[in-house]
Design a protein around this motif. Structure first.
Motif, PDB file in Angstrom:
ATOM      1  N   GLN A 113       0.831  -1.205   0.000  1.00  0.00           N
ATOM      2  CA  GLN A 113       0.000   0.000   0.000  1.00  0.00           C
ATOM      3  C   GLN A 113       0.866   1.256   0.000  1.00  0.00           C
ATOM      4  N   SER A 114       1.963   1.232   0.762  1.00  0.00           N
ATOM      5  CA  SER A 114       2.875   2.369   0.814  1.00  0.00           C
ATOM      6  C   SER A 114       3.521   2.615  -0.549  1.00  0.00           C
ATOM      7  N   GLU A 115       3.976   1.550  -1.212  1.00  0.00           N
ATOM      8  CA  GLU A 115       4.591   1.676  -2.532  1.00  0.00           C
ATOM      9  C   GLU A 115       3.577   2.193  -3.545  1.00  0.00           C
ATOM     10  N   THR A 116       2.342   1.697  -3.451  1.00  0.00           N
ATOM     11  CA  THR A 116       1.284   2.141  -4.370  1.00  0.00           C
ATOM     12  C   THR A 116       0.993   3.623  -4.178  1.00  0.00           C
ATOM     13  N   TYR A 117       0.947   4.057  -2.909  1.00  0.00           N
ATOM     14  CA  TYR A 117       0.694   5.464  -2.610  1.00  0.00           C
ATOM     15  C   TYR A 117       1.804   6.347  -3.175  1.00  0.00           C
ATOM     16  N   ARG A 118       3.058   5.946  -2.975  1.00  0.00           N
ATOM     17  CA  ARG A 118       4.200   6.730  -3.468  1.00  0.00           C
ATOM     18  C   ARG A 118       4.176   6.827  -4.985  1.00  0.00           C
ATOM     19  N   LEU A 119       3.907   5.700  -5.631  1.00  0.00           N
ATOM     20  CA  LEU A 119       3.908   5.697  -7.096  1.00  0.00           C
ATOM     21  C   LEU A 119       2.769   6.541  -7.640  1.00  0.00           C
ATOM     22  N   ASN A 120       1.596   6.442  -7.024  1.00  0.00           N
ATOM     23  CA  ASN A 120       0.458   7.268  -7.453  1.00  0.00           C
ATOM     24  C   ASN A 120       0.744   8.747  -7.263  1.00  0.00           C
ATOM     25  N   ILE A 122       3.725  10.234  -7.334  1.00  0.00           N
ATOM     26  CA  ILE A 122       4.692  10.659  -8.358  1.00  0.00           C
ATOM     27  C   ILE A 122       4.006  10.801  -9.713  1.00  0.00           C
ATOM     28  N   LEU A 123       3.201   9.816 -10.071  1.00  0.00           N
ATOM     29  CA  LEU A 123       2.510   9.870 -11.357  1.00  0.00           C
ATOM     30  C   LEU A 123       1.517  11.033 -11.400  1.00  0.00           C
ATOM     31  N   GLY A 124       0.877  11.303 -10.254  1.00  0.00           N
ATOM     32  CA  GLY A 124      -0.048  12.440 -10.191  1.00  0.00           C
ATOM     33  C   GLY A 124       0.669  13.753 -10.411  1.00  0.00           C
ATOM     34  N   GLU A 125       1.867  13.903  -9.827  1.00  0.00           N
ATOM     35  CA  GLU A 125       2.653  15.126 -10.022  1.00  0.00           C
ATOM     36  C   GLU A 125       3.094  15.258 -11.481  1.00  0.00           C
ATOM     37  N   LEU A 126       3.488  14.139 -12.095  1.00  0.00           N
ATOM     38  CA  LEU A 126       3.869  14.162 -13.513  1.00  0.00           C
ATOM     39  C   LEU A 126       2.684  14.571 -14.386  1.00  0.00           C
ATOM     40  N   LEU A 127       1.521  14.028 -14.051  1.00  0.00           N
ATOM     41  CA  LEU A 127       0.319  14.349 -14.821  1.00  0.00           C
ATOM     42  C   LEU A 127      -0.010  15.836 -14.712  1.00  0.00           C
ATOM     43  N   SER A 141      -6.250  12.537 -18.520  1.00  0.00           N
ATOM     44  CA  SER A 141      -6.759  12.204 -17.182  1.00  0.00           C
ATOM     45  C   SER A 141      -6.263  10.860 -16.666  1.00  0.00           C
ATOM     46  N   SER A 142      -5.566  10.126 -17.493  1.00  0.00           N
ATOM     47  CA  SER A 142      -5.163   8.779 -17.101  1.00  0.00           C
ATOM     48  C   SER A 142      -3.643   8.626 -17.077  1.00  0.00           C
ATOM     49  N   PHE A 143      -3.146   7.911 -16.067  1.00  0.00           N
ATOM     50  CA  PHE A 143      -1.714   7.630 -15.969  1.00  0.00           C
ATOM     51  C   PHE A 143      -1.240   6.825 -17.183  1.00  0.00           C
ATOM     52  N   GLU A 144      -2.144   6.008 -17.730  1.00  0.00           N
ATOM     53  CA  GLU A 144      -1.758   5.123 -18.838  1.00  0.00           C
ATOM     54  C   GLU A 144      -1.335   5.899 -20.082  1.00  0.00           C
ATOM     55  N   GLU A 145      -1.721   7.162 -20.156  1.00  0.00           N
ATOM     56  CA  GLU A 145      -1.359   7.975 -21.325  1.00  0.00           C
ATOM     57  C   GLU A 145       0.046   8.562 -21.211  1.00  0.00           C
ATOM     58  N   LEU A 146       0.620   8.544 -20.014  1.00  0.00           N
ATOM     59  CA  LEU A 146       1.934   9.165 -19.801  1.00  0.00           C
ATOM     60  C   LEU A 146       3.060   8.534 -20.623  1.00  0.00           C
ATOM     61  N   PRO A 147       3.138   7.183 -20.723  1.00  0.00           N
ATOM     62  CA  PRO A 147       4.235   6.614 -21.537  1.00  0.00           C
ATOM     63  C   PRO A 147       4.211   7.080 -22.992  1.00  0.00           C
TER      64      PRO A 147
END
Length: 202
Positions: A113-120, A122-127, A141-147
């Motif tokens: 859960q901690s790793e998931t929170y950290r990754l979310n 970071i991805l939220g800040e990138l978005l 609106s989706s993390f999947e579009e970032l790559p």
């Protein structure tokens, strides 16, 4: 005890130096960097800012990550030790766990859960950065579009890099040609002698 924010800011400033392979920084410059980081966050450095920065440095010194050296001109140098250089080079770096590796299966539910929170986070800040920097991506609106966005951006940077190299080469050729022309003596200008006008007796 120094505020946690000052400890974090001091470590961040030292990590910038370490990641640029610089193992020495003047204390006065370190203080300036930390105070600048406060200002960028909309916080005004208080009258005790230097005191807290030095307290944070003391913590790093006790952890044998830095040494403080007084110079003859009264300047104080902050020198990263070998262990400190390694620590700061890896400071604040998020290591993504291989989804197919054994480490993932060893995590507890709380760790996962901690790793998931950290990754979310970071991805939220990138978005947020992607949305704010280009009108084209405001609706993303989706993390999947970032790559895909990252790949497109990298390819565009590569194209621009090639164009820049070509333009720089062309400019260098024109500059060399102009210098060559200026270095050559001017060609003599031939002025024909005037044709004599015959005198006719009347």
């Amino acid at each position: 005890m120094p505020a946690a924010s000052y400890v974090q800011r001091v470590r961040t400033a030292l990590s910038v130096s370490a990641k640029n392979e610089v193992d020495t920084i003047l204390l006065v410059d370190l203080v300036d960097r930390v105070e600048d980081s406060l200002i960028l966050d909309g916080k005004r450095p208080g009258p005790h800012a230097k005191y807290f920065i030095e307290k944070a440095l003391k913590r790093e010194r006790l952890a044998t990550r830095v040494k403080l050296v007084q110079e003859r001109n009264s300047n104080v140098k902050v020198i990263l030790t070998s262990s400190g250089l390694n620590y700061y080079q890896n400071f604040d770096i998020f290591h993504v766990i291989d989804p197919n590796g054994p480490k993932l299966h060893c995590l507890t539910v709380a760790e996962l859960q901690s790793e998931t929170y950290r990754l979310n986070k970071i991805l939220g800040e990138l978005l947020d950065i992607v949305r704010s920097k280009h009108d084209k991506y405001r609706a993303v609106s989706s993390f999947e579009e970032l790559p895909g966005i990252a790949t497109s951006t990298i390819n565009r940077v590569r194209v621009l890099g090639k164009e820049y190299t070509t333009l720089s080469s062309t400019l260098a050729e024109h500059t060399t040609f102009q210098r060559t022309l200026r270095a050559q003596p001017p060609a003599p200008i031939y002025i024909p002698a005037p044709t004599p006008v015959p005198i006719v007796d009347t």
